[in-house]
Design a protein around this motif. Structure first.
Motif, mmCIF file in Angstrom:
data_model
loop_
_atom_site.group_PDB
_atom_site.id
_atom_site.type_symbol
_atom_site.label_atom_id
_atom_site.label_comp_id
_atom_site.label_asym_id
_atom_site.label_seq_id
_atom_site.Cartn_x
_atom_site.Cartn_y
_atom_site.Cartn_z
ATOM 1 N N ALA A 1 -15.581 -9.114 -8.285
ATOM 2 C CA ALA A 1 -15.357 -10.423 -7.662
ATOM 3 C C ALA A 1 -14.031 -10.513 -6.919
ATOM 4 N N THR A 2 -13.157 -9.539 -7.079
ATOM 5 C CA THR A 2 -11.807 -9.710 -6.550
ATOM 6 C C THR A 2 -11.608 -8.944 -5.253
ATOM 7 N N PHE A 3 -10.454 -9.165 -4.633
ATOM 8 C CA PHE A 3 -10.197 -8.572 -3.320
ATOM 9 C C PHE A 3 -9.107 -7.505 -3.444
ATOM 10 N N VAL A 4 -9.004 -6.661 -2.445
ATOM 11 C CA VAL A 4 -7.986 -5.605 -2.471
ATOM 12 C C VAL A 4 -6.598 -6.234 -2.328
ATOM 13 N N GLY A 5 -5.676 -5.840 -3.199
ATOM 14 C CA GLY A 5 -4.319 -6.369 -3.119
ATOM 15 C C GLY A 5 -4.084 -7.573 -4.005
ATOM 16 N N ASP A 6 -5.059 -7.934 -4.831
ATOM 17 C CA ASP A 6 -4.866 -9.131 -5.670
ATOM 18 C C ASP A 6 -3.744 -8.929 -6.687
ATOM 19 N N LEU A 7 -3.463 -7.670 -7.025
ATOM 20 C CA LEU A 7 -2.367 -7.411 -7.963
ATOM 21 C C LEU A 7 -1.038 -7.891 -7.382
ATOM 22 N N ILE A 8 -0.870 -7.664 -6.077
ATOM 23 C CA ILE A 8 0.387 -8.076 -5.433
ATOM 24 C C ILE A 8 0.479 -9.599 -5.415
ATOM 25 N N VAL A 9 -0.646 -10.254 -5.111
ATOM 26 C CA VAL A 9 -0.664 -11.724 -5.147
ATOM 27 C C VAL A 9 -0.296 -12.219 -6.537
ATOM 28 N N ALA B 1 7.309 -0.725 -13.569
ATOM 29 C CA ALA B 1 6.384 -0.390 -14.647
ATOM 30 C C ALA B 1 4.943 -0.676 -14.241
ATOM 31 N N ILE B 2 4.745 -1.725 -13.430
ATOM 32 C CA ILE B 2 3.374 -2.033 -13.000
ATOM 33 C C ILE B 2 2.860 -0.946 -12.054
ATOM 34 N N LEU B 3 3.807 -0.219 -11.410
ATOM 35 C CA LEU B 3 3.405 0.879 -10.531
ATOM 36 C C LEU B 3 2.635 1.953 -11.292
ATOM 37 N N VAL B 4 2.929 2.120 -12.590
ATOM 38 C CA VAL B 4 2.330 3.222 -13.349
ATOM 39 C C VAL B 4 0.800 3.115 -13.396
ATOM 40 N N PRO B 5 0.241 1.976 -13.862
ATOM 41 C CA PRO B 5 -1.222 1.882 -13.814
ATOM 42 C C PRO B 5 -1.767 1.979 -12.405
ATOM 43 N N VAL B 6 -0.998 1.489 -11.420
ATOM 44 C CA VAL B 6 -1.469 1.559 -10.037
ATOM 45 C C VAL B 6 -1.599 3.017 -9.607
ATOM 46 N N ILE B 7 -0.598 3.835 -9.956
ATOM 47 C CA ILE B 7 -0.641 5.253 -9.582
ATOM 48 C C ILE B 7 -1.809 5.946 -10.292
ATOM 49 N N HIS B 8 -2.001 5.612 -11.579
ATOM 50 C CA HIS B 8 -3.077 6.259 -12.335
ATOM 51 C C HIS B 8 -4.445 5.918 -11.760
ATOM 52 N N ALA B 9 -4.628 4.648 -11.389
ATOM 53 C CA ALA B 9 -5.946 4.226 -10.909
ATOM 54 C C ALA B 9 -6.072 4.427 -9.406
ATOM 55 N N ASN B 10 -4.936 4.687 -8.738
ATOM 56 C CA ASN B 10 -4.931 4.895 -7.292
ATOM 57 C C ASN B 10 -5.524 3.698 -6.548
ATOM 58 N N SER B 11 -5.188 2.493 -6.998
ATOM 59 C CA SER B 11 -5.728 1.294 -6.352
ATOM 60 C C SER B 11 -4.825 0.106 -6.665
ATOM 61 N N ILE B 12 -4.802 -0.876 -5.746
ATOM 62 C CA ILE B 12 -4.059 -2.087 -6.066
ATOM 63 C C ILE B 12 -5.018 -3.259 -6.230
ATOM 64 N N ARG B 13 -6.251 -2.930 -6.637
ATOM 65 C CA ARG B 13 -7.217 -3.998 -6.890
ATOM 66 C C ARG B 13 -7.423 -4.098 -8.397
ATOM 67 N N LEU B 14 -7.279 -5.319 -8.951
ATOM 68 C CA LEU B 14 -7.376 -5.491 -10.401
ATOM 69 C C LEU B 14 -8.715 -4.985 -10.934
ATOM 70 N N GLY B 15 -9.781 -5.167 -10.137
ATOM 71 C CA GLY B 15 -11.102 -4.736 -10.566
ATOM 72 C C GLY B 15 -11.144 -3.242 -10.849
ATOM 73 N N ASP B 16 -10.406 -2.442 -10.030
ATOM 74 C CA ASP B 16 -10.367 -0.990 -10.265
ATOM 75 C C ASP B 16 -9.503 -0.653 -11.463
ATOM 76 N N LEU B 17 -8.403 -1.420 -11.643
ATOM 77 C CA LEU B 17 -7.511 -1.142 -12.771
ATOM 78 C C LEU B 17 -8.225 -1.380 -14.092
ATOM 79 N N VAL B 18 -9.073 -2.423 -14.129
ATOM 80 C CA VAL B 18 -9.763 -2.751 -15.380
ATOM 81 C C VAL B 18 -10.739 -1.661 -15.760
ATOM 82 N N THR B 19 -11.402 -1.057 -14.760
ATOM 83 C CA THR B 19 -12.433 -0.069 -15.088
ATOM 84 C C THR B 19 -11.879 1.343 -15.195
ATOM 85 N N ALA B 20 -10.636 1.567 -14.717
ATOM 86 C CA ALA B 20 -10.076 2.920 -14.775
ATOM 87 C C ALA B 20 -9.791 3.308 -16.217
ATOM 88 N N ASN B 21 -9.479 4.600 -16.424
ATOM 89 C CA ASN B 21 -9.084 5.044 -17.757
ATOM 90 C C ASN B 21 -7.803 4.330 -18.163
#
Ligand code: SF4
Lengths: 165, 308
Positions: free
Chosen positions: B98-106, B151-171
């Motif tokens: 449901a979310t858009f790319v870059g919502d983490l920054i917002v 510190a928030i960069l760490v999950p972003v680097i691991h998931a290679n995305s700045i969309r919350l939807g990808d972060l939730v489903t990543a390892n």
């Protein structure tokens, strides 16, 4: 029981307005707020700003200069609020009665809703008084004096002229 | 039609109403656990609700000579921001697409707003103690934002995305060394972002008597309290989403239970920290966040880059 009183009595934030007390009453007030008596059970917490206060606890007397400031502090309290006089001092002046630097007991120029007698009153007495005040408010026997329409005699300011002493 | 739906979502679920109720319940947990630590009974379950209701019947005092418009608008700003932030988070949790790319920054920007609103409100009230509280709030914000974003960069680097939807489903990044380090940094920053002990100097009861909020009464004060409670609920949710992503998404009830337990552990950690530490000075806080915490955050980011 109307909504205003119900809301007020369920969450009372206490502000401690210490006049020139002999300090015993102040210590008993602080005692009543310690974990042993746990006033937070009734939703009461001590606040640091008069703007957050619902109940103002007055202890001791005020000398001529402080009385004007005390009236100012009460005027800054958001309505509706209650004023409780802790100890015999706010009612009569007690042992400060013959002091050269004071004029009248605080009950003469402040709208005090209830007094807790004693010199000093025990924490148990303070808590019992608060419970009685809450019951009085809920049954309608007690109306916060700040809500009464006619200006109470207590609204008259203390005279500045006596400052020259 | 769609915009009506979004408005309803903003006002009820998962927006204002849901977050407010959840936040007030969280603040009850906070007060109750604090009471238990001090070996007393503590407030009844509905106490935070009674507190808010009481503030709505009180008079609103505006300080003479203050910037009245800003004074009254500041609490609304914080409340709206935290509501939006919670809404973005929960929409992600309910539907990862449901979310858009870059919502983490917002989201990061929105979560700065509550602190900003306290600062604006305190300066608008023209009270010297409030200004002191406001300036401490600014310094604290400058201190913790740097390590938090690192510190928030760490999950972003691991998931290679700045969309919350990808972060939730990543390892879940917390299974890596860099993830653990970043989580620790985030817990410290969360404590400061919520301005609770040991980083509560903007409100320092004892020396500033209420600090930034000293002039507020009635409904505006209620909004600030609500904002605080909602932040207390939302920040741990954000950490769960960022660091435990893979564990809390997916079908069935198990991820939801795990998510709730992780959220509760984070909240409990915050409360225990609050009850066992004294308040530090503002210069100590800035040194702490710009020194060791930022270094650890940087290390975590580099480790994440190297794939650890
Ligand atoms: S009532 Fe008695 S104990 Fe209380 S301030 Fe007056 S003299 Fe002191």
């Amino acid at each position: 029981m109307n909504g205003t009183i119900n809301a007020l009595t369920r969450s009372m934030n206490v502000f401690h307005l210490a006049g020139s007390a002999c300090n015993n009453c102040d210590i008993e007030i602080l005692d009543a707020l310690t974990p042993k008596y746990d006033l937070e059970r009734f939703g009461m917490t001590l606040v640091g700003s008069i703007r957050h206060a619902d109940v103002v606890l007055v202890s001791g007397i005020f000398n001529r200069k402080a009385a004007i400031r005390a009236q100012e502090v009460l005027a800054q309290t958001p309505k509706p609020y209650l004023v409780l006089g802790i100890g015999a001092c706010p009612c009569t002046g007690l042992m400060f009665r013959d002091s050269y630097n004071w004029d009248r007991p605080p009950s003469d120029y402040m709208n005090i809703d209830a007094f807790v007698p004693g010199c000093p009153p025990k924490p148990e007495a303070i808590i019992a008084a608060v419970v009685k005040v809450i019951e009085g408010l809920r049954s309608g026997a007690l109306v916060p004096r700040c809500l009464l329409e006619e200006p109470a005699p207590a609204d008259t300011p203390v005279t500045e002229a006596a400052d020259t002493v | 039609m769609k915009s009506n739906l979004v408005l309803l979502e903003f006002l009820f679920f998962p927006g204002l109403l849901f977050t407010a109720v959840a936040g007030l319940l969280t603040s009850w947990v906070d007060r109750k656990v604090t009471a238990l630590v001090q070996m007393r009974v503590g407030p009844p379950l509905l106490q935070p609700f009674h507190d808010i209701r009481k503030l709505f019947i009180k008079e609103t005092c505006v300080p003479e000579g203050g910037a009245i418009g800003l004074f009254l608008l500041a609490p609304l700003l914080g409340l709206a921001a935290v509501t939006l932030a919670s809404m973005i988070l929960w929409r992600t949790l309910l539907d990862v697409e449901a979310t858009f790319v870059g919502d983490l920054i917002v989201l990061i920007y929105l979560l700065v707003m509550p602190a900003l609103s306290v600062m604006l409100g305190s300066f608008a009230s023209r009270n010297p103690l409030a200004s002191l509280g406001g300036s401490r709030e600014v310094k604290l914000m400058i201190a913790y934002e740097l390590p938090l974003v690192l510190a928030i960069l760490v999950p972003v680097i691991h998931a290679n995305s700045i969309r919350l939807g990808d972060l939730v489903t990543a390892n879940a990044p917390v299974f890596n060394l860099s993830g653990v380090l970043a989580l620790l940094v985030c817990i410290a920053c969360m404590q400061a972002k919520l301005t609770i002990v040991p980083f509560d100097m903007p409100e320092a009861e004892t020396e500033l008597s209420g600090g930034a909020l000293i002039e507020y009464s009635g409904p505006p004060l209620a909004m600030f309290k609500l904002t605080r409670a909602m932040m207390l609920f939302t920040m741990p949710v954000l950490l769960v989403v960022l660091f435990f992503g893979g564990l809390v998404s997916g079908p069935g009830w198990l991820p939801a239970v795990i998510g709730f337990l992780l959220w509760f552990v984070l909240v409990a950690l915050t409360i225990v920290l609050r009850n066992t530490t004294p308040r530090v000075r503002i210069d100590q806080a800035v040194r702490f966040f710009w020194g060791p915490v930022s270094l650890v955050a940087l290390l975590a980011a580099v480790l994440a880059w190297l794939g650890w």
